[in-house]
Design a protein around this motif. Structure first.
Motif, PDB file in Angstrom:
ATOM      1  N   LYS A 243       0.874  -1.140  -0.138  1.00  0.00           N
ATOM      2  CA  LYS A 243       0.085   0.135  -0.178  1.00  0.00           C
ATOM      3  C   LYS A 243       0.815   1.298  -0.185  1.00  0.00           C
ATOM      4  O   LYS A 243       0.577   2.074   0.890  1.00  0.00           O
ATOM      5  N   PRO A 244       1.704   1.369  -0.895  1.00  0.00           N
ATOM      6  CA  PRO A 244       2.582   2.504  -0.829  1.00  0.00           C
ATOM      7  C   PRO A 244       1.960   3.820  -1.852  1.00  0.00           C
ATOM      8  O   PRO A 244       0.749   3.300  -2.271  1.00  0.00           O
ATOM      9  N   ARG A 245       2.358   4.850  -1.675  1.00  0.00           N
ATOM     10  CA  ARG A 245       1.613   6.047  -2.348  1.00  0.00           C
ATOM     11  C   ARG A 245       1.677   5.762  -3.880  1.00  0.00           C
ATOM     12  O   ARG A 245       0.731   6.112  -4.566  1.00  0.00           O
ATOM     13  N   PHE A 246       2.798   5.171  -4.241  1.00  0.00           N
ATOM     14  CA  PHE A 246       3.129   5.137  -5.762  1.00  0.00           C
ATOM     15  C   PHE A 246       3.752   3.835  -6.159  1.00  0.00           C
ATOM     16  O   PHE A 246       4.422   3.369  -5.344  1.00  0.00           O
ATOM     17  N   ALA A 247       3.420   3.192  -7.245  1.00  0.00           N
ATOM     18  CA  ALA A 247       4.124   2.058  -7.748  1.00  0.00           C
ATOM     19  C   ALA A 247       4.412   2.141  -9.104  1.00  0.00           C
ATOM     20  O   ALA A 247       3.605   2.781 -10.076  1.00  0.00           O
ATOM     21  N   ILE A 248       5.440   1.738  -9.525  1.00  0.00           N
ATOM     22  CA  ILE A 248       6.144   1.602 -11.108  1.00  0.00           C
ATOM     23  C   ILE A 248       6.276   0.254 -11.572  1.00  0.00           C
ATOM     24  O   ILE A 248       7.113  -0.220 -10.803  1.00  0.00           O
ATOM     25  N   PRO A 249       5.503  -0.496 -12.309  1.00  0.00           N
ATOM     26  CA  PRO A 249       5.851  -1.672 -12.963  1.00  0.00           C
ATOM     27  C   PRO A 249       7.133  -1.686 -13.764  1.00  0.00           C
ATOM     28  O   PRO A 249       7.348  -0.690 -14.423  1.00  0.00           O
TER      29      PRO A 249
END
Length: 287
Positions: A243-249
């Motif tokens: 549950k981070p603020r942002f995720a980059i695949p």
């Protein structure tokens, strides 16, 4: 996260594009363009394909992760010239597989800097003469280093394998060498912003511990499948545990077996606390 960073992120409407690309940012306002050059006090994240990123810290230091560039079919032609990365200050390698390690020794030599990698792997690197010992320092999971002032890097678990294949100059044959265990990295920048580069990994329940203990703001997450989590696995990890603020695949598309699709990852993450930021190689964001 400190109050100043939280305010910067709110004012910046979560993320804005650097001038080198146009990322797809679901459920966010149109990003604003920035002038060329590093913007002081900001964190810039440029994806170069697979697990390779160039991260410019708020203090202007350049971090490169898992540099497989010259033979990476997704890396923009510009960055197949290692000097195009500019002066690199910190080099992080998660494990010894070629699609993470291939260009790391050359990049370390070009910039006369250490290559940080799993401790046992770097011992092998030094013993084989790939890099001198001073450029192959050793540390391990839960170890924290400060490679440049104000930047802290902690090695954490990754559920994967590790081996280093190196060509014997005498026989001309590729040889397998022990490289210890793989790692991920939690990188804390000068302003407290934290980036978790997961490396190559399958699901493991201590992802929740890493999220609870280190509290990363941005997670760089593999979604390709076959060798790592697929989009559904990665979506579960982000949605239920991290549950981070942002995720980059990352770690998809460069190998025919890495069939994961970012749109499937977006669906798997759902509409919770995390904003998924989709990039194409050569595109980047500023936080």
């Amino acid at each position: 996260m400190n109050t100043r960073l939280s305010r910067v992120l709110r004012v910046a409407a979560v993320a804005v594009l650097l001038p080198f690309g146009c990322a797809q940012l679901p459920a966010s306002p149109p990003p604003a363009s920035l002038p060329g050059g590093h913007v002081a006090g900001k964190t810039e994240v440029l994806w170069l394909g697979q697990s390779a990123f160039r991260i410019t810290t708020p203090g202007g230091k350049v971090i490169v992760t898992d540099p497989w560039l010259k033979q990476n079919p997704l890396t923009p032609e510009k960055y197949k010239d290692l000097s195009a990365l500019g002066k690199v200050d910190v080099l992080l390698v998660t494990h010894g597989h070629a699609d993470h390690f291939a260009d790391a020794p050359a990049l370390a030599q070009l910039n006369d800097i250490p290559m940080y990698a799993p401790g046992d792997m770097n011992q092998t690197v030094a013993l084989l003469g790939i890099l001198p010992a001073r450029q192959a320092p050793r540390f391990n999971k839960s170890g924290t280093i400060e490679p440049v002032p104000g930047v802290k890097v902690t090695a954490v678990h990754a559920e994967h394998s590790n081996i280093l294949i190196w060509k014997n100059a005498t026989t001309g044959r590729d040889e397998p060498h022990a490289a210890g265990e793989p790692v991920g990295y939690v990188v804390e920048l000068e302003n407290g912003f934290k980036i978790y580069h997961m490396g190559d990994t399958g699901l493991f329940s201590d992802m929740k511990f890493i999220a609870d203990y280190y509290r990363p703001d941005l997670v760089l997450v593999p979604i390709g499948g076959h060798f790592t989590m697929d989009a559904m696995d990665a979506g579960f990890a982000i949605r239920e545990w991290m549950k981070p603020r942002f995720a980059i695949p990352m770690h998809y598309g460069a190998n025919p077996l890495g069939k994961g699709r970012p749109e499937d990852f977006v669906k798997a993450v759902g509409s919770g606390a995390t904003q998924v930021l989709q990039l194409r190689p050569g595109e980047g964001l500023v936080f």
